[in-house]
Scaffold this motif. Structure first.
Motif, mmCIF file in Angstrom:
data_model
loop_
_atom_site.group_PDB
_atom_site.id
_atom_site.type_symbol
_atom_site.label_atom_id
_atom_site.label_comp_id
_atom_site.label_asym_id
_atom_site.label_seq_id
_atom_site.Cartn_x
_atom_site.Cartn_y
_atom_site.Cartn_z
ATOM 1 N N SER A 1 -3.255 16.070 3.500
ATOM 2 C CA SER A 1 -3.261 14.824 4.262
ATOM 3 C C SER A 1 -3.112 15.185 5.731
ATOM 4 C CB SER A 1 -2.123 13.907 3.810
ATOM 5 O OG SER A 1 -0.881 14.392 4.264
ATOM 6 N N LEU B 1 -8.603 9.982 -1.596
ATOM 7 C CA LEU B 1 -7.772 8.789 -1.743
ATOM 8 C C LEU B 1 -7.567 8.043 -0.436
ATOM 9 C CD1 LEU B 1 -5.090 10.165 -4.217
ATOM 10 C CD2 LEU B 1 -7.266 9.055 -4.718
ATOM 11 N N THR C 1 -3.954 2.974 -2.678
ATOM 12 C CA THR C 1 -4.900 3.754 -1.894
ATOM 13 C C THR C 1 -5.941 2.831 -1.288
ATOM 14 O OG1 THR C 1 -6.580 5.484 -1.935
ATOM 15 C CG2 THR C 1 -6.201 4.331 -3.993
ATOM 16 N N SER C 2 -6.351 3.121 -0.056
ATOM 17 C CA SER C 2 -7.317 2.264 0.631
ATOM 18 C C SER C 2 -8.759 2.578 0.265
ATOM 19 C CB SER C 2 -7.156 2.429 2.142
ATOM 20 O OG SER C 2 -7.535 3.736 2.530
ATOM 21 N N THR C 3 -9.002 3.726 -0.315
ATOM 22 C CA THR C 3 -10.374 4.161 -0.553
ATOM 23 C C THR C 3 -11.041 3.429 -1.704
ATOM 24 O OG1 THR C 3 -9.866 6.325 0.296
ATOM 25 C CG2 THR C 3 -11.817 6.167 -1.082
ATOM 26 N N THR D 1 -6.223 6.440 2.884
ATOM 27 C CA THR D 1 -4.835 6.141 3.226
ATOM 28 C C THR D 1 -4.093 5.856 1.934
ATOM 29 O OG1 THR D 1 -5.381 5.312 5.395
ATOM 30 C CG2 THR D 1 -3.292 4.581 4.474
ATOM 31 N N PHE D 2 -2.954 6.466 1.805
ATOM 32 C CA PHE D 2 -2.227 6.542 0.545
ATOM 33 C C PHE D 2 -0.803 6.092 0.803
ATOM 34 C CE2 PHE D 2 -1.728 9.157 -3.368
ATOM 35 C CZ PHE D 2 -0.348 9.261 -3.409
#
Length: 167
Positions: A147, A97, A72-74, A99-100
């Protein structure tokens, strides 16, 4: 796919999907995630309310199962034990989350995330006009995977019961 089930009750009296007024209980929510990339992913659970009445409130929520191939990018610390953000009114919890990415391993059996949500039904004697919680009431809430490409939900309902006293 999202699956939500009542996992545990504080007192445990009564049958399946039954809780007493004032009792803490735990929902387990499983989010099945296909391999691939998703953007703006938010896992959430929301208490349904009506007539300005909240029949129960969310006390806490955390991730209990996390596929190690999910990135995840977060937040790099998203893993087992990661706590969701509970709204100040106790009506919802969310896990942002960003980008996953669920990396391909050719094994769909491990492609899921599970969270546990601990909630408490309000006592049956709580004076909350116009509609206090009463034995027999059915309390419902909704788990959601959202999403940019898909939104999937599942509901779970519990029935409020009165404790039985045998003398």
């Amino acid at each position: 796919n999202v699956t939500k089930t009542l996992q545990d009750r504080e007192v445990g009296e009564g049958g399946n999907n039954q809780v007493m007024g004032g009792e803490e209980f735990t929902f387990r929510v499983r989010y099945d995630v296909q391999e691939g990339t998703y953007t703006n992913v938010v896992l959430s659970d929301a208490v349904r309310t009506g007539a300005n009445l909240t029949d129960y409130e969310i006390l806490s929520a955390s991730i209990v199962t996390w596929d190690p191939l999910i990135n995840t990018s977060t937040n790099a610390s998203v893993d087992v034990g990661f706590a969701g953000t509970v709204a100040s009114d106790g009506n919802s919890v969310s896990f942002d989350l960003g980008t996953f990415e669920n990396l391909s391993d050719q094994n769909a059996s491990n492609d899921f995330i599970e969270i546990e949500v601990v909630a408490q039904s309000l006592p049956t004697d709580t004076a909350m006009p116009p509609d206090p919680v009463e034995a027999g009431d059915r309390l419902s809430n909704q788990a959601r995977f959202a999403s940019d490409s898909a939104t999937v939900t599942d509901n779970a309902t519990v029935r409020v019961i009165e404790p039985s006293l045998l003398i």
